[in-house]
Design an enzyme around this catalytic site. Sequence first.
Site, mmCIF file in Angstrom:
data_model
loop_
_atom_site.group_PDB
_atom_site.id
_atom_site.type_symbol
_atom_site.label_atom_id
_atom_site.label_comp_id
_atom_site.label_asym_id
_atom_site.label_seq_id
_atom_site.Cartn_x
_atom_site.Cartn_y
_atom_site.Cartn_z
ATOM 1 N N ARG A 89 0.759 -0.823 5.357
ATOM 2 C CA ARG A 89 0.093 -1.083 4.082
ATOM 3 C C ARG A 89 -0.913 -2.217 4.287
ATOM 4 O O ARG A 89 -0.526 -3.327 4.645
ATOM 5 C CB ARG A 89 1.131 -1.469 3.027
ATOM 6 C CG ARG A 89 0.499 -1.942 1.716
ATOM 7 C CD ARG A 89 1.560 -2.405 0.718
ATOM 8 N NE ARG A 89 0.930 -2.776 -0.540
ATOM 9 C CZ ARG A 89 0.960 -4.008 -1.046
ATOM 10 N NH1 ARG A 89 1.577 -4.991 -0.437
ATOM 11 N NH2 ARG A 89 0.357 -4.261 -2.187
ATOM 12 N N GLU A 178 -0.181 -6.613 -7.606
ATOM 13 C CA GLU A 178 0.301 -7.703 -8.451
ATOM 14 C C GLU A 178 -0.704 -8.191 -9.488
ATOM 15 O O GLU A 178 -1.175 -9.334 -9.421
ATOM 16 C CB GLU A 178 0.757 -8.881 -7.575
ATOM 17 C CG GLU A 178 1.817 -8.499 -6.548
ATOM 18 C CD GLU A 178 2.384 -9.718 -5.817
ATOM 19 O OE1 GLU A 178 1.817 -10.816 -5.940
ATOM 20 O OE2 GLU A 178 3.407 -9.558 -5.135
ATOM 21 N N TYR A 309 10.482 -11.090 -4.404
ATOM 22 C CA TYR A 309 10.759 -12.290 -3.601
ATOM 23 C C TYR A 309 11.952 -13.077 -4.125
ATOM 24 O O TYR A 309 12.718 -13.629 -3.350
ATOM 25 C CB TYR A 309 9.502 -13.176 -3.520
ATOM 26 C CG TYR A 309 8.443 -12.524 -2.658
ATOM 27 C CD1 TYR A 309 8.482 -12.651 -1.280
ATOM 28 C CD2 TYR A 309 7.461 -11.711 -3.221
ATOM 29 C CE1 TYR A 309 7.551 -12.015 -0.466
ATOM 30 C CE2 TYR A 309 6.523 -11.061 -2.416
ATOM 31 C CZ TYR A 309 6.584 -11.218 -1.035
ATOM 32 O OH TYR A 309 5.681 -10.580 -0.232
ATOM 33 N N GLU A 373 6.416 -4.891 -0.823
ATOM 34 C CA GLU A 373 6.508 -6.215 -0.176
ATOM 35 C C GLU A 373 7.878 -6.813 -0.431
ATOM 36 O O GLU A 373 8.390 -6.749 -1.544
ATOM 37 C CB GLU A 373 5.511 -7.230 -0.762
ATOM 38 C CG GLU A 373 4.097 -7.062 -0.335
ATOM 39 C CD GLU A 373 3.176 -8.120 -0.955
ATOM 40 O OE1 GLU A 373 3.636 -9.260 -1.232
ATOM 41 O OE2 GLU A 373 2.003 -7.798 -1.167
HETATM 42 C C1 FCB Z 1 2.782 -11.854 -2.805
HETATM 43 C C2 FCB Z 1 1.404 -11.448 -2.334
HETATM 44 C C3 FCB Z 1 1.216 -11.521 -0.847
HETATM 45 C C4 FCB Z 1 1.909 -12.729 -0.257
HETATM 46 C C5 FCB Z 1 3.339 -12.810 -0.703
HETATM 47 C C6 FCB Z 1 4.110 -13.948 -0.119
HETATM 48 O O1 FCB Z 1 2.725 -12.300 -4.104
HETATM 49 O O2 FCB Z 1 1.114 -10.146 -2.745
HETATM 50 O O3 FCB Z 1 -0.154 -11.493 -0.573
HETATM 51 O O4 FCB Z 1 1.198 -13.864 -0.564
HETATM 52 O O5 FCB Z 1 3.376 -12.900 -2.096
#
Ligand code: FCB
Length: 468
Positions: A89, A178, A309, A373
């Site tokens: 990606r 995002e 995250y 991600e």
């Molecule tokens: C996300 C972003 C990516 C990176 C990660 C840690 O919010 O999409 O670019 O910065 O965080």
Amino acid sequence: MTTAAPAGTAAEELIRTLPQSFRWGVATSAYQIEGAAFEDGRTASIWDTYCRTPDMVHAGDHGDVACDHYHRMPEDVELIGSLGVDTYRFSVSWPRVQPGGAGPVNAKGIGFYDRLVDELLAKDVDPWVTLYHWDLPQELEDAGGWPVRETAYRFADYAMLVFDKLQDRVRDWTTLNEPWCSAMLGYYVGRQAPGRQNFADAIHAVHHLLLGHGLATQRMRAAANPGHEFGITLNLGTATPASDSIEDREAARRADGLGARLYLDPLLRGRYPADIVTDLADRGIELPVQDGDLEIISAPIEVLGVNFYSGHVYSGRDEQGNTRDAQGNPIDRQIPQGKPVTAMGWEIVPERFTELLVRLGRDYPGVPMVITENGSAFADVPDADGFVEDTERTDYFRQHIAAVAAAREQGADIRGYFAWSLMDNFEWAYGYDKRFGIVRVDYETQRRTPKRSALWYRDTIRQVRSGS
Ligand code: FCB
């Protein structure tokens, strides 16, 4: 209640329940890795400008060189191939492909992505394109940026330039990465480009980002050969009230509303969430919706990209016990859960990841998800050969991939997982200080060295694929 994923061996066992068809990838974005910021006709994006604004980015860092991926792309693709992933990606830089954000395609700019796609396919890696990962051409910001409706139409024009050139070889298309970050961090908090601080502008940006997604999807689909898959990537977490008190529950509702439902509902239900529309009205703000916009925004998509995250707990009171801030707005304060944190200070809560995914599957059924991600930054210490024994990052991956497997077992339709990130890179306002890569980058020499997490990831993918 959802069942949390276990750690250690039990986590490894859970990971092995993932199907052989599960997609495995690594992710990056253009400004974070490419460098060559002003080569071959590329013009400035809002990030080039933001990085040059004093005190915005750690140590005055910028993406002029970054990982020099623009010049080292074939070796980087070789590296991607060696990790055994099936998907890469990446994002396309708007001002590289369409300098200034208007007019025809820049042959040299699109030529880079054209070659990248060919290199990937030659290594049996599927390209997964993200059209916008935050690098708006500066000229479009000067004309008002995302708070202005016209930007949505400009985005759809740009999307078509990329789509026309690459659709014959690229099946997977993500419009935006995002939009919450683009709108809220960019136009309200000011911790990302363009660094403005106006809440109403940020809310207008939300709508125009979503409209841009819808317009681009509509136009790409109309021009597409059969079999393409379109989607959008949202950053999502969880919002848990700190207590049963009405203030805390309200704080969690608002955080979830502004962070998640403000995007999910228009995209997947064709309407903005009524409670948030009311909250905004209380602040004198209205979403700039015109007739027909919500039909465009909610046109069907094949995949919802989820970036995760951390998850948060919210209190409706500040440290002094007030429920309103100086402007009279209600307080939504994140409070620590007492969990270990990454180098970003983000709490490690894989059980919240499962909770989020199960909830998405339940509240927004019918749309397959891919984790576009997930990953962590830690203060890596390389040995003399540049190798990093990144036990904490490896554990993070193990726990979070197990969390995905746990969510699947509880009914969530998740089709793939992409690690953030392929390699250490420019971490936005944190510059090069924070390392998320599974591959170490020595910025002096541009040497790439896979970390322990990369080796673990490769072996894990191999095991799942072989069904062993
Ligand atoms: C996300 C972003 C990516 C990176 C990660 C840690 O919010 O999409 O670019 O910065 O965080």
